[in-house]
Scaffold this active site. Structure first.
Site, PDB file in Angstrom:
ATOM      1  N   TYR A  59       0.855  -1.200   0.000  1.00  0.00           N
ATOM      2  CA  TYR A  59       0.000   0.000   0.000  1.00  0.00           C
ATOM      3  C   TYR A  59       0.880   1.235   0.000  1.00  0.00           C
ATOM      4  O   TYR A  59       1.815   1.334   0.789  1.00  0.00           O
ATOM      5  CB  TYR A  59      -0.955   0.027   1.201  1.00  0.00           C
ATOM      6  N   GLU A  61      -0.488   4.783  -0.746  1.00  0.00           N
ATOM      7  CA  GLU A  61      -1.260   6.000  -1.037  1.00  0.00           C
ATOM      8  C   GLU A  61      -0.388   7.216  -0.838  1.00  0.00           C
ATOM      9  O   GLU A  61       0.376   7.308   0.126  1.00  0.00           O
ATOM     10  CB  GLU A  61      -2.484   6.073  -0.112  1.00  0.00           C
ATOM     11  N   ASP A 205      -5.906  13.118 -25.621  1.00  0.00           N
ATOM     12  CA  ASP A 205      -5.951  11.738 -25.118  1.00  0.00           C
ATOM     13  C   ASP A 205      -5.341  10.896 -26.238  1.00  0.00           C
ATOM     14  O   ASP A 205      -5.977  10.622 -27.242  1.00  0.00           O
ATOM     15  CB  ASP A 205      -7.414  11.367 -24.854  1.00  0.00           C
ATOM     16  N   THR A 231      -3.170   5.680 -22.313  1.00  0.00           N
ATOM     17  CA  THR A 231      -3.036   4.345 -21.757  1.00  0.00           C
ATOM     18  C   THR A 231      -1.607   3.903 -22.036  1.00  0.00           C
ATOM     19  O   THR A 231      -0.934   4.448 -22.914  1.00  0.00           O
ATOM     20  CB  THR A 231      -4.004   3.350 -22.438  1.00  0.00           C
ATOM     21  N   LYS A 234      -1.510   0.163 -25.260  1.00  0.00           N
ATOM     22  CA  LYS A 234      -1.858   0.068 -26.686  1.00  0.00           C
ATOM     23  C   LYS A 234      -0.562   0.120 -27.515  1.00  0.00           C
ATOM     24  O   LYS A 234       0.293  -0.736 -27.312  1.00  0.00           O
ATOM     25  CB  LYS A 234      -2.893   1.128 -27.023  1.00  0.00           C
ATOM     26  N   ARG A 240      -1.434  -2.889 -18.752  1.00  0.00           N
ATOM     27  CA  ARG A 240      -2.709  -2.157 -18.735  1.00  0.00           C
ATOM     28  C   ARG A 240      -2.597  -1.063 -17.685  1.00  0.00           C
ATOM     29  O   ARG A 240      -2.274  -1.331 -16.537  1.00  0.00           O
ATOM     30  CB  ARG A 240      -3.865  -3.068 -18.342  1.00  0.00           C
TER      31      ARG A 240
HETATM   32  C1  PLP Z   1      -8.533   2.951 -24.892  1.00  0.00           C
HETATM   33  C2  PLP Z   1      -8.903   4.366 -24.734  1.00  0.00           C
HETATM   34  C3  PLP Z   1      -9.292   4.894 -23.498  1.00  0.00           C
HETATM   35  C4  PLP Z   1      -9.646   4.062 -22.296  1.00  0.00           C
HETATM   36  O1  PLP Z   1      -8.765   3.239 -21.787  1.00  0.00           O
HETATM   37  P1  PLP Z   1      -9.191   2.086 -20.742  1.00  0.00           P
HETATM   38  O2  PLP Z   1      -7.859   1.694 -20.247  1.00  0.00           O
HETATM   39  O3  PLP Z   1      -9.888   1.046 -21.541  1.00  0.00           O
HETATM   40  O4  PLP Z   1     -10.054   2.710 -19.703  1.00  0.00           O
HETATM   41  C5  PLP Z   1      -9.494   6.256 -23.398  1.00  0.00           C
HETATM   42  N1  PLP Z   1      -9.340   7.053 -24.460  1.00  0.00           N
HETATM   43  C6  PLP Z   1      -9.000   6.582 -25.671  1.00  0.00           C
HETATM   44  C7  PLP Z   1      -8.835   7.536 -26.799  1.00  0.00           C
HETATM   45  C8  PLP Z   1      -8.772   5.227 -25.842  1.00  0.00           C
HETATM   46  O5  PLP Z   1      -8.456   4.770 -27.052  1.00  0.00           O
END
Ligand code: PLP
Length: 420
Positions: A59, A61, A205, A231, A234, A240
């Protein structure tokens, strides 16, 4: 050819055969199929090992040097390394590496800069945005007044003049550039200009394209945007999870928004794996990887178009593309996804811009090349992949035909081993 990595699950095998068997079957599925889902990737053994390690027991935090629990000497080392590598990779002034995933990362930024009912502008889900960009079923659409932009009907690309006009009319507090299904290069500079003209917080994003941005294959918005979320699982090819990068001015607000604002203890084993992922992405070989993703994607788009499949916006600049299977083959996206799955080819149904069908059964499929590129495939292999796709779509009514293709796909994939 030998597999690159092994998986060591000896204890699991002994203790829980049901889960062990399911994991082994999933690994086999990943290795024997053509994985085209553009939000997925295959992580290295080092990333896997960090994810399966003992920081999961801790933990912590708070943030390095300011924790609410004792015993965080080494967790601080891990988190500081993750932060420093992330900043270096994306040329960021500040990085928060604690967000559990992409959606909570976006939530943390919104909470930091907006009040409920404030207006923000993001891309429509049906034209390539994400649920968290203002869709009515998502917290983002429920909590805020969302103005949604789309693509141009003719070019199927972003129309920056139109976005500027919409922003001037609606005066959003936050302007968001981010996409899950947009195949073209983004003019981030123009977004910054539009945000400045209307006095909006400028956010990107880059969940999908982060690996391309990190490698310099796609423009990186981090140095001049107010905040950027991504993220890590990807194109970046890590565990993840997610990170938020921002200007120093917003650092405190955003950190507070992540913790204690909305999260509790960070997942320290994942933080360790993020640090490993950033180290890998800083290597010269990662640049080659990112370049090859795009080369493969362009090659695949060309091969598919040669087979008479319509690709939205007539091609791709990045790792993904949308195939209009309804117009090209008279199949719905759902039918196409299912036929391909039966042939060992994995993708997802997806709306295309101005889709006349429903999101549950849209006109398109979304496919991409990050996984195949990680497995070592090159442009010439995309020719094979395109033939498998076209053949499976044309055999959608024949179970035995699809079964036969699945065997061919398996024989092809064995040439690109990854996990033993
Ligand atoms: C995949 C994705 C997310 C969300 O990611 P999670 O890890 O699935 O919550 C947010 N924004 C965009 C543009 C994405 O492609």
């Amino acid at each position: 050819m030998a597999a690159k990595y092994g998986m060591h699950l000896d204890f699991l095998k002994e203790e829980d055969t049901e889960i062990y068997n399911a994991i082994q079957s999933e690994k086999q599925r990943q290795m024997e199929g053509i994985e085209l889902i553009p939000s997925e990737n295959l992580v290295s053994q080092a990333v896997l090992e960090a994810m399966g390690s003992v920081p999961t027991n801790k933990y912590s935090e708070g943030y390095p040097g300011k924790r609410y629990y004792g015993g965080n000497e080494f967790i601080d080392v891990i988190e500081n390394l993750a932060i420093e590598r992330c900043k270096k990779l994306f040329k960021a002034e500040h990085a928060n590496v604690q967000p559990l995933s992409g959606s909570p990362a976006n939530m943390a930024v919104y909470f930091a800069v907006m009040e409920p009912n404030d207006t923000f502008m993001g891309m429509k889900l049906t034209e390539g945005g994400h649920l968290t960009h203002g869709h009515p079923v998502n917290f983002s659409g429920k909590l805020y007044n969302c103005v949604q932009y789309g693509v141009d009907r003719k070019t199927e690309k972003l129309d920056y003049d139109e976005i500027e006009k919409q922003a001037k009319e609606t005066k959003p507090k936050l302007l968001l550039s981010g996409y899950t299904a947009y195949p073209r290069e983004i003019d981030f500079k123009r977004f910054r200009e539009i945000a400045d003209k209307v006095g909006a917080f400028c956010m990107a994003d880059i969940a999908h394209i982060a690996g391309l941005c990190a490698a310099g294959v796609h423009e990186n918005p981090v140095p001049y945007f107010d905040a950027v979320t991504t993220t890590t699982h990807k194109t970046l090819r890590g565990p993840r999870g997610a990170v938020i990068m921002c200007k120093k001015d917003f650092a405190e607000k955003i950190d507070k928004s992540v913790f204690p604002g909305m999260q509790g203890g960070p997942h320290d084993h994942i933080t360790a794996a993020k640090a490993v992922c950033f180290k890998e992405a800083l290597q010269p070989s990662f640049k080659d990887y990112a370049k090859q993703i795009v080369k493969n994607s362009k090659a695949l788009a060309k091969e598919l178009m040669d087979k008479g499949l319509r690709i939205v916006s007539n091609g791709t600049d990045n790792h993904l593309m949308l195939v209009d299977v309804f117009k090209s083959r008279g199949l719905s996206g759902k039918e196409a996804e299912l036929a391909l799955e039966k042939a060992g080819i994995y993708c997802n149904k997806n709306t295309i811009p101005f889709d006349k069908r429903t999101p549950w059964d849209p006109s398109g499929i979304r496919i991409g090349t990050p996984v195949l590129t990680t497995r070592g495939m090159k442009e010439a292999d995309m020719k094979e992949v395109a033939s498998f796709i076209a053949k499976a779509l044309d055999s959608s009514k024949s179970s035995s035909g699809l079964e036969a293709i699945k065997n061919e796909v398996k024989a092809f994939c064995i040439n690109f081993p990854f996990y033993r």
